[in-house]
Motif scaffolding. Sequence first.
Motif, mmCIF file in Angstrom:
data_model
loop_
_atom_site.group_PDB
_atom_site.id
_atom_site.type_symbol
_atom_site.label_atom_id
_atom_site.label_comp_id
_atom_site.label_asym_id
_atom_site.label_seq_id
_atom_site.Cartn_x
_atom_site.Cartn_y
_atom_site.Cartn_z
ATOM 1 N N GLU A 175 0.830 -1.205 0.000
ATOM 2 C CA GLU A 175 0.000 0.000 0.000
ATOM 3 C C GLU A 175 0.869 1.261 0.000
ATOM 4 O O GLU A 175 0.527 2.255 -0.641
ATOM 5 C CB GLU A 175 -0.920 -0.019 1.218
ATOM 6 C CG GLU A 175 -1.995 -1.105 1.153
ATOM 7 C CD GLU A 175 -2.850 -1.150 2.410
ATOM 8 O OE1 GLU A 175 -2.486 -0.463 3.391
ATOM 9 O OE2 GLU A 175 -3.863 -1.867 2.407
ATOM 10 N N LYS A 176 1.976 1.206 0.731
ATOM 11 C CA LYS A 176 2.896 2.344 0.742
ATOM 12 C C LYS A 176 3.434 2.615 -0.656
ATOM 13 O O LYS A 176 3.499 3.778 -1.103
ATOM 14 C CB LYS A 176 4.048 2.053 1.708
ATOM 15 C CG LYS A 176 5.136 3.106 1.699
ATOM 16 C CD LYS A 176 6.290 2.688 2.598
ATOM 17 C CE LYS A 176 7.464 3.678 2.471
ATOM 18 N NZ LYS A 176 8.612 3.249 3.298
ATOM 19 N N ILE A 177 3.813 1.547 -1.349
ATOM 20 C CA ILE A 177 4.335 1.709 -2.708
ATOM 21 C C ILE A 177 3.274 2.316 -3.624
ATOM 22 O O ILE A 177 3.558 3.207 -4.440
ATOM 23 C CB ILE A 177 4.818 0.348 -3.251
ATOM 24 C CG1 ILE A 177 6.041 -0.132 -2.456
ATOM 25 C CG2 ILE A 177 5.160 0.441 -4.728
ATOM 26 C CD1 ILE A 177 6.494 -1.530 -2.813
ATOM 27 N N LEU A 178 2.004 1.834 -3.474
ATOM 28 C CA LEU A 178 0.928 2.373 -4.298
ATOM 29 C C LEU A 178 0.724 3.864 -4.039
ATOM 30 O O LEU A 178 0.542 4.653 -4.966
ATOM 31 C CB LEU A 178 -0.367 1.606 -4.029
ATOM 32 C CG LEU A 178 -0.412 0.153 -4.512
ATOM 33 C CD1 LEU A 178 -1.715 -0.506 -4.083
ATOM 34 C CD2 LEU A 178 -0.285 0.102 -6.039
ATOM 35 N N VAL B 239 2.929 6.028 -2.779
ATOM 36 C CA VAL B 239 4.086 6.783 -3.274
ATOM 37 C C VAL B 239 4.026 6.927 -4.790
ATOM 38 O O VAL B 239 4.244 8.026 -5.344
ATOM 39 C CB VAL B 239 5.400 6.088 -2.845
ATOM 40 C CG1 VAL B 239 6.594 6.733 -3.530
ATOM 41 C CG2 VAL B 239 5.565 6.152 -1.332
ATOM 42 N N LYS B 240 3.702 5.833 -5.479
ATOM 43 C CA LYS B 240 3.624 5.885 -6.938
ATOM 44 C C LYS B 240 2.498 6.800 -7.395
ATOM 45 O O LYS B 240 2.632 7.532 -8.389
ATOM 46 C CB LYS B 240 3.425 4.476 -7.498
ATOM 47 C CG LYS B 240 4.637 3.562 -7.316
ATOM 48 C CD LYS B 240 5.843 4.111 -8.031
ATOM 49 C CE LYS B 240 7.058 3.190 -7.881
ATOM 50 N NZ LYS B 240 8.267 3.741 -8.533
ATOM 51 N N ALA B 241 1.350 6.758 -6.662
ATOM 52 C CA ALA B 241 0.242 7.641 -7.025
ATOM 53 C C ALA B 241 0.636 9.098 -6.838
ATOM 54 O O ALA B 241 0.310 9.964 -7.674
ATOM 55 C CB ALA B 241 -0.982 7.302 -6.174
ATOM 56 N N GLU C 49 3.708 10.327 -6.939
ATOM 57 C CA GLU C 49 4.667 10.657 -7.986
ATOM 58 C C GLU C 49 3.962 10.897 -9.317
ATOM 59 O O GLU C 49 4.300 11.826 -10.066
ATOM 60 C CB GLU C 49 5.692 9.536 -8.130
ATOM 61 C CG GLU C 49 6.636 9.403 -6.930
ATOM 62 C CD GLU C 49 7.581 8.226 -7.075
ATOM 63 O OE1 GLU C 49 7.408 7.434 -8.027
ATOM 64 O OE2 GLU C 49 8.491 8.084 -6.232
ATOM 65 N N ALA C 50 2.958 10.042 -9.606
ATOM 66 C CA ALA C 50 2.206 10.210 -10.850
ATOM 67 C C ALA C 50 1.429 11.518 -10.847
ATOM 68 O O ALA C 50 1.359 12.220 -11.862
ATOM 69 C CB ALA C 50 1.257 9.024 -11.043
ATOM 70 N N ASP C 51 0.817 11.866 -9.693
ATOM 71 C CA ASP C 51 0.068 13.115 -9.597
ATOM 72 C C ASP C 51 0.991 14.320 -9.777
ATOM 73 O O ASP C 51 0.646 15.284 -10.469
ATOM 74 C CB ASP C 51 -0.640 13.175 -8.242
ATOM 75 C CG ASP C 51 -1.521 14.398 -8.105
ATOM 76 O OD1 ASP C 51 -2.470 14.546 -8.900
ATOM 77 O OD2 ASP C 51 -1.261 15.214 -7.199
ATOM 78 N N GLU D 106 3.858 14.362 -11.363
ATOM 79 C CA GLU D 106 4.283 14.400 -12.761
ATOM 80 C C GLU D 106 3.170 14.934 -13.657
ATOM 81 O O GLU D 106 3.405 15.707 -14.590
ATOM 82 C CB GLU D 106 4.695 12.994 -13.215
ATOM 83 C CG GLU D 106 5.246 12.906 -14.628
ATOM 84 C CD GLU D 106 6.587 13.615 -14.783
ATOM 85 O OE1 GLU D 106 6.966 13.901 -15.930
ATOM 86 O OE2 GLU D 106 7.242 13.876 -13.758
ATOM 87 N N SER D 107 1.910 14.516 -13.336
ATOM 88 C CA SER D 107 0.771 14.990 -14.115
ATOM 89 C C SER D 107 0.597 16.498 -13.993
ATOM 90 O O SER D 107 0.375 17.201 -14.988
ATOM 91 C CB SER D 107 -0.503 14.271 -13.654
ATOM 92 O OG SER D 107 -1.648 14.797 -14.304
#
Length: 297
Positions: free
Chosen positions: A191-194, A196-198, A200-202, A204-205
């Motif tokens: 869940e932590k990885i999800l 963090v990735k979300a 990072e994606a936000d 970047e977006s």
Amino acid sequence: SPESRETHTHTLFTMGCCISVEQASVAVIERFGKFQRMAGPGLNFMIPCVESVGGVESLKIRQLDVRCDTKTKDNVFITMMVSVQFEIQKSEVYTAHYKLTNATQQITAYIFDVVRASVPKINLDDVFEQKDQIAQAVKEELGEAMKAFGFTIHQALVTDIDPDAGVKRAMNEINAARRMRDAATDKAEAEKILVVKAAEADAESKHLSGVGIARQRKAIVDGLRDSVSEFSEAVEGATPKDVMDLVLITQYFDTLKDIGASSRANSVFIPTGPSHVGDLKTQFRQGMMEGMAAKPM
């Protein structure tokens, strides 16, 4: 032979002066109670009324299973099953027959001695890991002791370790709790990885969106600048200010048209009187100037 001697099942056919001995067996022939000779497999002759069969020893490899109760270093009672494979040396049948009354009792006693001397030094969890060392200790102890009686110890194996039922239940609960804890840790890490990735994606977006907006504004400003320049050159006497006023008024009415044509548009109140056009023009011009001053990210 004496009643206390270990007994085995042997087929021995006696016909007066001759006997028949099974394969992989040896018959002990006595004369008036004194050892005379060994009779091998097959047909053997005896002197009637003088010689007799003192016993029959098997030369086959036998297995003895011994169940031993003992206690571990952390005070847990367990039942250990030890299997021993042994045989009589063919050249030592006399020693095995006359020096040892009951081989299984002797082997059992040595197994109990070794197990109860080794296991109390080990914790329960380590008993399962060190069962091979325990079996090797049993084999070495038995091999040295039984060699004097004509026996060879081929192998000793710890085939079963059975703790008390309550201890097994507690161990299963501990293992279950450990696995649940590991599963929860892995789930939290996932869940932590999800997250963090979300994030990072936000980020970047938003970065790309900002770059796009900046480029859009620059393109609008560049287009308006080119339009003003071309209109001023084409229409004699027109100033850039007149051109900008015309563009702003045109965009203003296009906006009103789009709002009115949309079925999902909310009510928007915009001043439409002639006296307010100058204010709108000033606001639009200010926005354009800010767009021209903006730099791409």
